[in-house]
Write a protein that holds these residues in place. Sequence first.
Motif, PDB file in Angstrom:
ATOM      1  N   LEU A 267       0.819  -1.217   0.000  1.00  0.00           N
ATOM      2  CA  LEU A 267       0.000   0.000   0.000  1.00  0.00           C
ATOM      3  C   LEU A 267       0.847   1.259   0.000  1.00  0.00           C
ATOM      4  O   LEU A 267       0.439   2.284  -0.551  1.00  0.00           O
ATOM      5  N   SER A 268       2.034   1.201   0.589  1.00  0.00           N
ATOM      6  CA  SER A 268       2.876   2.401   0.631  1.00  0.00           C
ATOM      7  C   SER A 268       3.288   2.854  -0.760  1.00  0.00           C
ATOM      8  O   SER A 268       3.640   4.023  -0.953  1.00  0.00           O
ATOM      9  N   LEU A 271       1.453   5.779  -1.695  1.00  0.00           N
ATOM     10  CA  LEU A 271       1.651   6.944  -0.844  1.00  0.00           C
ATOM     11  C   LEU A 271       3.002   7.598  -1.059  1.00  0.00           C
ATOM     12  O   LEU A 271       3.195   8.761  -0.702  1.00  0.00           O
ATOM     13  N   THR A 287      -4.593   4.497 -10.621  1.00  0.00           N
ATOM     14  CA  THR A 287      -5.433   5.102  -9.585  1.00  0.00           C
ATOM     15  C   THR A 287      -6.463   6.076 -10.142  1.00  0.00           C
ATOM     16  O   THR A 287      -7.107   6.785  -9.378  1.00  0.00           O
ATOM     17  N   TRP A 301      -8.994  -0.718  -7.771  1.00  0.00           N
ATOM     18  CA  TRP A 301      -9.465   0.244  -6.767  1.00  0.00           C
ATOM     19  C   TRP A 301     -10.750   0.907  -7.230  1.00  0.00           C
ATOM     20  O   TRP A 301     -10.885   1.273  -8.393  1.00  0.00           O
ATOM     21  N   THR A 328     -10.023  -1.787   2.851  1.00  0.00           N
ATOM     22  CA  THR A 328      -8.859  -0.906   2.706  1.00  0.00           C
ATOM     23  C   THR A 328      -9.280   0.440   2.145  1.00  0.00           C
ATOM     24  O   THR A 328     -10.071   0.505   1.199  1.00  0.00           O
ATOM     25  N   VAL A 330      -7.239   4.091   1.004  1.00  0.00           N
ATOM     26  CA  VAL A 330      -5.952   4.751   0.789  1.00  0.00           C
ATOM     27  C   VAL A 330      -6.215   6.217   0.468  1.00  0.00           C
ATOM     28  O   VAL A 330      -7.005   6.524  -0.432  1.00  0.00           O
ATOM     29  N   ALA A 337      -2.991   5.250   4.787  1.00  0.00           N
ATOM     30  CA  ALA A 337      -3.903   4.191   4.371  1.00  0.00           C
ATOM     31  C   ALA A 337      -4.410   3.486   5.619  1.00  0.00           C
ATOM     32  O   ALA A 337      -3.694   3.415   6.640  1.00  0.00           O
TER      33      ALA A 337
END
Length: 363
Positions: A267-268, A271, A287, A301, A328, A330, A337
Amino acid sequence: MMNRRHFLSAAGALVVLPAGIARAGVASWDAALDQAFAAGGAPGLGGMIVGPQGAIWTGARGVRRAGVADAVTANDQWHLGSNTKAMTAALYGRLVDQGQARWDASLSSLLPDVAIDPAWRDVPLTAVMGHVAGLSDQTAMGTAWLMTARGDARSLSDQRRALAEAFLAVPPAGTPGTFAYANGNYVLVGAVIERITGRPWEQVMQTDLFQPLGIESGGFGAPTGAQPWGHSRGRAVDPAGPVSDNPLAMGPAGTVHMTLADYGRFLSVFLNGGDDWLSADSRTRLTRPMGNGQPPYAGGWIVAEGQPWAGGPALTHDGSNTMWHVSTWVAPGTQRAFVAVSNDGEAGRAACQALIPGLIRAT
Protein backbone atom coordinates in the motif's frame (compact mmCIF):
# COMPACT_ATOMS: atom_id res chain seq x y z
CA MET A 1 15.52 6.70 5.86
CA MET A 2 12.57 7.59 8.04
CA ASN A 3 13.43 9.08 11.43
CA ARG A 4 12.27 6.60 14.08
CA ARG A 5 11.53 7.31 17.71
CA HIS A 6 9.11 5.01 19.52
CA PHE A 7 8.92 1.23 19.82
CA LEU A 8 5.58 -0.08 21.10
CA SER A 9 4.02 -3.51 21.34
CA ALA A 10 0.53 -4.07 19.92
CA ALA A 11 -0.93 -7.55 20.28
CA GLY A 12 2.53 -9.08 20.07
CA ALA A 13 3.73 -7.08 17.05
CA LEU A 14 6.71 -4.76 17.16
CA VAL A 15 5.54 -1.42 15.82
CA VAL A 16 8.10 1.16 14.75
CA LEU A 17 6.65 4.66 14.86
CA PRO A 18 8.07 7.59 12.91
CA ALA A 19 8.81 10.86 14.67
CA GLY A 20 5.66 12.86 15.23
CA ILE A 21 3.40 9.90 15.99
CA ALA A 22 2.44 10.37 19.64
CA ARG A 23 1.62 7.61 22.08
CA ALA A 24 -1.78 9.25 22.47
CA GLY A 25 -2.44 8.46 18.81
CA VAL A 26 -1.59 4.82 19.37
CA ALA A 27 -3.93 4.70 22.35
CA SER A 28 -6.73 6.13 20.20
CA TRP A 29 -6.15 3.54 17.48
CA ASP A 30 -6.08 0.75 20.04
CA ALA A 31 -9.35 2.06 21.48
CA ALA A 32 -10.96 2.12 18.02
CA LEU A 33 -9.90 -1.49 17.52
CA ASP A 34 -11.26 -2.49 20.93
CA GLN A 35 -14.60 -0.86 20.20
CA ALA A 36 -15.02 -2.39 16.74
CA PHE A 37 -14.04 -5.84 18.00
CA ALA A 38 -16.42 -5.67 20.95
CA ALA A 39 -19.33 -4.70 18.70
CA GLY A 40 -18.61 -6.88 15.68
CA GLY A 41 -18.84 -10.46 16.92
CA ALA A 42 -16.01 -11.71 14.68
CA PRO A 43 -13.57 -14.30 16.06
CA GLY A 44 -10.60 -12.15 15.08
CA LEU A 45 -10.08 -8.56 13.95
CA GLY A 46 -6.93 -6.73 12.92
CA GLY A 47 -6.19 -3.16 11.94
CA MET A 48 -3.37 -1.16 10.40
CA ILE A 49 -2.45 2.42 9.56
CA VAL A 50 0.09 2.89 6.79
CA GLY A 51 2.37 5.79 5.92
CA PRO A 52 4.78 6.34 3.00
CA GLN A 53 7.33 3.95 4.50
CA GLY A 54 4.88 1.21 5.50
CA ALA A 55 2.91 0.31 8.62
CA ILE A 56 3.00 2.86 11.45
CA TRP A 57 0.52 0.99 13.67
CA THR A 58 -0.91 -2.50 13.71
CA GLY A 59 -3.12 -4.29 16.20
CA ALA A 60 -5.21 -7.43 16.54
CA ARG A 61 -7.90 -8.76 18.85
CA GLY A 62 -9.66 -12.09 19.25
CA VAL A 63 -8.76 -15.67 18.37
CA ARG A 64 -7.42 -17.54 15.39
CA ARG A 65 -10.16 -20.11 15.54
CA ALA A 66 -13.60 -19.95 17.16
CA GLY A 67 -13.77 -22.05 20.30
CA VAL A 68 -9.98 -22.30 20.64
CA ALA A 69 -8.01 -20.04 22.98
CA ASP A 70 -5.30 -19.15 20.48
CA ALA A 71 -5.05 -15.39 20.16
CA VAL A 72 -4.60 -13.69 16.81
CA THR A 73 -1.64 -11.34 16.51
CA ALA A 74 -0.83 -8.48 14.22
CA ASN A 75 1.98 -10.65 12.82
CA ASP A 76 -0.49 -13.28 11.59
CA GLN A 77 -1.29 -13.83 7.93
CA TRP A 78 -4.66 -12.65 6.60
CA HIS A 79 -6.44 -13.56 3.37
CA LEU A 80 -6.86 -10.47 1.18
CA GLY A 81 -9.52 -11.76 -1.21
CA SER A 82 -10.30 -9.33 -4.03
CA ASN A 83 -7.76 -6.82 -2.73
CA THR A 84 -5.38 -9.03 -4.69
CA LYS A 85 -6.72 -7.31 -7.83
CA ALA A 86 -4.73 -4.13 -7.17
CA MET A 87 -1.57 -6.24 -7.02
CA THR A 88 -2.33 -7.92 -10.33
CA ALA A 89 -2.99 -4.54 -11.94
CA ALA A 90 0.26 -3.19 -10.50
CA LEU A 91 2.14 -6.15 -12.00
CA TYR A 92 0.85 -5.13 -15.42
CA GLY A 93 1.99 -1.57 -14.69
CA ARG A 94 5.47 -2.92 -14.00
CA LEU A 95 5.44 -4.66 -17.38
CA VAL A 96 4.53 -1.34 -19.01
CA ASP A 97 7.40 0.36 -17.16
CA GLN A 98 9.76 -2.35 -18.43
CA GLY A 99 8.64 -1.86 -22.04
CA GLN A 100 6.96 -5.27 -22.26
CA ALA A 101 3.38 -3.95 -22.49
CA ARG A 102 1.35 -0.81 -23.27
CA TRP A 103 -1.55 0.84 -21.51
CA ASP A 104 -3.47 1.15 -24.80
CA ALA A 105 -2.89 -2.47 -25.81
CA SER A 106 -5.92 -4.35 -27.15
CA LEU A 107 -6.90 -7.89 -26.22
CA SER A 108 -6.10 -9.13 -29.73
CA SER A 109 -2.56 -7.72 -29.54
CA LEU A 110 -1.98 -9.12 -26.06
CA LEU A 111 -3.39 -12.59 -26.85
CA PRO A 112 -2.52 -13.04 -30.54
CA ASP A 113 -2.79 -16.84 -30.39
CA VAL A 114 -6.29 -16.86 -28.87
CA ALA A 115 -9.35 -17.07 -31.12
CA ILE A 116 -11.24 -13.88 -30.21
CA ASP A 117 -14.77 -12.91 -31.20
CA PRO A 118 -14.65 -9.70 -33.30
CA ALA A 119 -16.44 -7.78 -30.54
CA TRP A 120 -13.42 -8.23 -28.26
CA ARG A 121 -10.57 -7.56 -30.69
CA ASP A 122 -10.11 -3.83 -30.12
CA VAL A 123 -11.11 -3.79 -26.45
CA PRO A 124 -8.23 -2.34 -24.38
CA LEU A 125 -7.04 -4.26 -21.35
CA THR A 126 -7.77 -1.17 -19.25
CA ALA A 127 -11.50 -1.72 -19.91
CA VAL A 128 -11.11 -5.22 -18.50
CA MET A 129 -9.29 -3.84 -15.44
CA GLY A 130 -12.08 -1.31 -14.94
CA HIS A 131 -14.86 -3.94 -15.17
CA VAL A 132 -16.39 -2.07 -18.12
CA ALA A 133 -15.56 -4.48 -20.97
CA GLY A 134 -18.84 -6.41 -20.78
CA LEU A 135 -17.35 -9.59 -19.33
CA SER A 136 -19.55 -11.76 -17.13
CA ASP A 137 -18.37 -14.56 -14.83
CA GLN A 138 -21.33 -16.66 -15.94
CA THR A 139 -19.75 -17.11 -19.37
CA ALA A 140 -16.96 -19.36 -18.09
CA MET A 141 -16.77 -19.21 -14.29
CA GLY A 142 -20.31 -20.03 -13.21
CA THR A 143 -21.52 -22.66 -10.76
CA ALA A 144 -20.45 -25.63 -12.89
CA TRP A 145 -16.89 -24.33 -13.12
CA LEU A 146 -16.72 -23.58 -9.38
CA MET A 147 -17.82 -27.15 -8.62
CA THR A 148 -15.20 -28.79 -10.86
CA ALA A 149 -12.23 -26.40 -11.02
CA ARG A 150 -10.45 -27.72 -7.92
CA GLY A 151 -10.15 -31.11 -9.59
CA ASP A 152 -8.63 -29.75 -12.81
CA ALA A 153 -5.26 -31.47 -13.31
CA ARG A 154 -3.91 -28.86 -15.75
CA SER A 155 -1.42 -26.24 -14.64
CA LEU A 156 -2.91 -23.02 -13.29
CA SER A 157 -1.55 -21.16 -16.32
CA ASP A 158 -3.26 -23.62 -18.67
CA GLN A 159 -6.49 -23.27 -16.72
CA ARG A 160 -6.35 -19.47 -17.00
CA ARG A 161 -5.62 -19.64 -20.69
CA ALA A 162 -8.63 -21.93 -21.14
CA LEU A 163 -10.79 -19.45 -19.23
CA ALA A 164 -9.48 -16.59 -21.40
CA GLU A 165 -10.37 -18.56 -24.51
CA ALA A 166 -13.85 -19.32 -23.20
CA PHE A 167 -14.55 -15.71 -22.23
CA LEU A 168 -13.32 -14.27 -25.54
CA ALA A 169 -14.71 -16.87 -27.95
CA VAL A 170 -18.20 -15.35 -27.68
CA PRO A 171 -19.44 -11.74 -27.70
CA PRO A 172 -19.58 -9.86 -24.37
CA ALA A 173 -22.43 -11.11 -22.20
CA GLY A 174 -22.75 -7.71 -20.55
CA THR A 175 -22.97 -4.17 -21.86
CA PRO A 176 -19.57 -2.70 -22.80
CA GLY A 177 -19.01 0.62 -21.05
CA THR A 178 -21.26 -0.29 -18.12
CA PHE A 179 -19.64 -1.27 -14.83
CA ALA A 180 -20.18 -4.95 -13.98
CA TYR A 181 -17.86 -6.44 -11.39
CA ALA A 182 -16.49 -9.85 -12.37
CA ASN A 183 -13.58 -11.88 -11.05
CA GLY A 184 -13.08 -13.14 -14.59
CA ASN A 185 -11.76 -9.72 -15.59
CA TYR A 186 -8.70 -10.16 -13.42
CA VAL A 187 -8.27 -13.84 -14.28
CA LEU A 188 -8.02 -12.52 -17.84
CA VAL A 189 -5.44 -9.90 -16.77
CA GLY A 190 -3.50 -12.70 -15.08
CA ALA A 191 -3.57 -14.74 -18.30
CA VAL A 192 -2.20 -11.72 -20.17
CA ILE A 193 0.64 -11.37 -17.65
CA GLU A 194 1.44 -15.06 -18.09
CA ARG A 195 1.41 -14.69 -21.89
CA ILE A 196 3.82 -11.73 -21.75
CA THR A 197 6.24 -13.17 -19.20
CA GLY A 198 6.03 -16.86 -20.06
CA ARG A 199 5.73 -17.60 -16.33
CA PRO A 200 2.86 -18.46 -13.97
CA TRP A 201 1.19 -15.47 -12.34
CA GLU A 202 2.17 -16.80 -8.90
CA GLN A 203 5.84 -16.81 -9.87
CA VAL A 204 5.63 -13.31 -11.30
CA MET A 205 4.01 -12.13 -8.07
CA GLN A 206 6.87 -13.64 -6.06
CA THR A 207 9.72 -12.26 -8.15
CA ASP A 208 8.30 -8.95 -9.34
CA LEU A 209 6.12 -7.81 -6.42
CA PHE A 210 6.81 -9.70 -3.20
CA GLN A 211 10.59 -9.77 -3.41
CA PRO A 212 11.32 -6.18 -4.51
CA LEU A 213 8.87 -4.79 -1.95
CA GLY A 214 10.31 -6.90 0.88
CA ILE A 215 7.14 -8.99 1.32
CA GLU A 216 8.25 -12.24 2.96
CA SER A 217 4.91 -13.67 4.12
CA GLY A 218 3.05 -13.49 0.81
CA GLY A 219 1.38 -16.67 -0.39
CA PHE A 220 -1.69 -18.03 -2.13
CA GLY A 221 -4.82 -19.64 -0.76
CA ALA A 222 -5.78 -19.91 2.89
CA PRO A 223 -2.87 -19.40 5.33
CA THR A 224 -1.60 -22.67 6.79
CA GLY A 225 0.31 -23.63 9.90
CA ALA A 226 -0.01 -21.63 13.13
CA GLN A 227 -2.24 -18.99 11.55
CA PRO A 228 -5.88 -17.86 11.75
CA TRP A 229 -8.55 -20.01 10.13
CA GLY A 230 -11.28 -18.52 8.01
CA HIS A 231 -14.86 -18.81 9.25
CA SER A 232 -18.13 -19.38 7.41
CA ARG A 233 -21.47 -19.08 9.21
CA GLY A 234 -19.58 -18.91 12.47
CA ARG A 235 -17.69 -22.16 11.90
CA ALA A 236 -13.94 -22.43 11.42
CA VAL A 237 -12.85 -23.78 8.02
CA ASP A 238 -9.79 -26.06 8.03
CA PRO A 239 -7.19 -24.49 5.67
CA ALA A 240 -6.17 -27.98 4.59
CA GLY A 241 -9.70 -28.74 3.41
CA PRO A 242 -10.89 -28.56 -0.19
CA VAL A 243 -13.10 -25.48 0.23
CA SER A 244 -10.88 -23.22 2.34
CA ASP A 245 -10.54 -20.84 -0.61
CA ASN A 246 -11.79 -20.27 -4.13
CA PRO A 247 -10.17 -22.38 -6.89
CA LEU A 248 -6.53 -21.34 -7.25
CA ALA A 249 -7.02 -20.54 -10.93
CA MET A 250 -8.80 -17.42 -9.63
CA GLY A 251 -5.52 -16.28 -8.09
CA PRO A 252 -5.10 -12.97 -9.97
CA ALA A 253 -8.60 -11.98 -8.82
CA GLY A 254 -8.27 -12.85 -5.16
CA THR A 255 -6.19 -15.56 -3.44
CA VAL A 256 -3.24 -13.72 -1.87
CA HIS A 257 -2.52 -13.82 1.87
CA MET A 258 0.14 -12.03 3.94
CA THR A 259 0.75 -10.22 7.21
CA LEU A 260 -0.57 -6.74 7.82
CA ALA A 261 2.92 -5.22 7.77
CA ASP A 262 3.68 -6.84 4.41
CA TYR A 263 0.38 -5.60 2.99
CA GLY A 264 1.42 -2.17 4.21
CA ARG A 265 4.57 -2.43 2.10
CA PHE A 266 2.41 -2.79 -0.99
CA LEU A 267 0.00 0.00 0.00
CA SER A 268 2.88 2.40 0.63
CA VAL A 269 3.53 2.32 -3.13
CA PHE A 270 0.42 4.51 -3.50
CA LEU A 271 1.65 6.94 -0.84
CA ASN A 272 5.29 7.44 -1.81
CA GLY A 273 5.06 7.64 -5.59
CA GLY A 274 6.15 4.04 -6.06
CA ASP A 275 9.57 4.51 -4.46
CA ASP A 276 11.23 3.42 -7.74
CA TRP A 277 9.20 0.17 -7.89
CA LEU A 278 6.46 1.72 -10.03
CA SER A 279 6.72 4.72 -12.33
CA ALA A 280 4.73 7.87 -11.61
CA ASP A 281 2.84 7.40 -14.89
CA SER A 282 1.81 3.84 -14.04
CA ARG A 283 0.81 4.85 -10.53
CA THR A 284 -1.38 7.61 -11.98
CA ARG A 285 -3.00 5.27 -14.49
CA LEU A 286 -3.66 2.63 -11.86
CA THR A 287 -5.43 5.10 -9.59
CA ARG A 288 -7.72 6.91 -12.02
CA PRO A 289 -10.98 5.47 -13.38
CA MET A 290 -10.58 3.19 -16.38
CA GLY A 291 -13.70 4.11 -18.28
CA ASN A 292 -16.92 5.88 -17.32
CA GLY A 293 -18.52 3.14 -15.26
CA GLN A 294 -20.17 3.70 -11.89
CA PRO A 295 -18.70 3.36 -9.39
CA PRO A 296 -15.49 4.72 -10.93
CA TYR A 297 -13.07 1.78 -10.98
CA ALA A 298 -9.33 1.96 -11.53
CA GLY A 299 -6.65 -0.75 -11.42
CA GLY A 300 -8.05 -2.81 -8.56
CA TRP A 301 -9.47 0.24 -6.77
CA ILE A 302 -12.77 2.07 -6.51
CA VAL A 303 -12.04 5.78 -6.75
CA ALA A 304 -14.04 7.63 -4.09
CA GLU A 305 -14.29 11.33 -4.93
CA GLY A 306 -15.27 14.06 -2.48
CA GLN A 307 -13.62 12.70 0.66
CA PRO A 308 -12.71 15.73 2.84
CA TRP A 309 -10.91 13.57 5.41
CA ALA A 310 -8.69 12.18 2.63
CA GLY A 311 -7.48 15.52 1.30
CA GLY A 312 -8.88 14.60 -2.13
CA PRO A 313 -9.98 11.37 -3.82
CA ALA A 314 -9.51 8.15 -1.89
CA LEU A 315 -8.95 4.61 -3.14
CA THR A 316 -10.95 1.82 -1.57
CA HIS A 317 -11.68 -1.87 -1.96
CA ASP A 318 -13.12 -4.74 0.07
CA GLY A 319 -12.11 -8.35 -0.36
CA SER A 320 -13.66 -11.62 0.75
CA ASN A 321 -13.70 -15.28 -0.22
CA THR A 322 -16.77 -15.59 2.10
CA MET A 323 -14.52 -16.85 4.94
CA TRP A 324 -12.33 -13.77 5.44
CA HIS A 325 -12.89 -10.05 5.02
CA VAL A 326 -10.63 -7.06 4.41
CA SER A 327 -11.47 -3.36 3.97
CA THR A 328 -8.86 -0.91 2.71
CA TRP A 329 -8.91 2.85 2.24
CA VAL A 330 -5.95 4.75 0.79
CA ALA A 331 -5.74 8.55 1.02
CA PRO A 332 -2.76 9.77 -1.04
CA GLY A 333 -3.62 13.37 -0.13
CA THR A 334 -2.90 12.74 3.55
CA GLN A 335 -0.24 10.06 3.01
CA ARG A 336 -2.21 7.52 5.01
CA ALA A 337 -3.90 4.19 4.37
CA PHE A 338 -6.28 2.35 6.69
CA VAL A 339 -6.86 -1.41 6.77
CA ALA A 340 -9.20 -3.71 8.68
CA VAL A 341 -9.02 -7.50 8.40
CA SER A 342 -11.03 -10.36 9.88
CA ASN A 343 -11.02 -14.14 9.73
CA ASP A 344 -14.80 -14.20 9.29
CA GLY A 345 -16.65 -13.52 6.07
CA GLU A 346 -19.91 -12.36 7.63
CA ALA A 347 -19.44 -10.91 11.11
CA GLY A 348 -16.00 -9.78 9.96
CA ARG A 349 -17.50 -7.56 7.29
CA ALA A 350 -19.41 -5.49 9.84
CA ALA A 351 -16.42 -5.37 12.18
CA CYS A 352 -14.06 -4.19 9.42
CA GLN A 353 -16.46 -1.55 8.18
CA ALA A 354 -16.84 -0.27 11.75
CA LEU A 355 -13.11 -0.18 12.39
CA ILE A 356 -12.10 1.88 9.35
CA PRO A 357 -14.02 5.07 10.29
CA GLY A 358 -12.92 4.60 13.88
CA LEU A 359 -9.28 4.63 12.82
CA ILE A 360 -9.82 7.61 10.54
CA ARG A 361 -11.49 9.61 13.31
CA ALA A 362 -8.66 8.76 15.70
CA THR A 363 -5.94 9.91 13.30
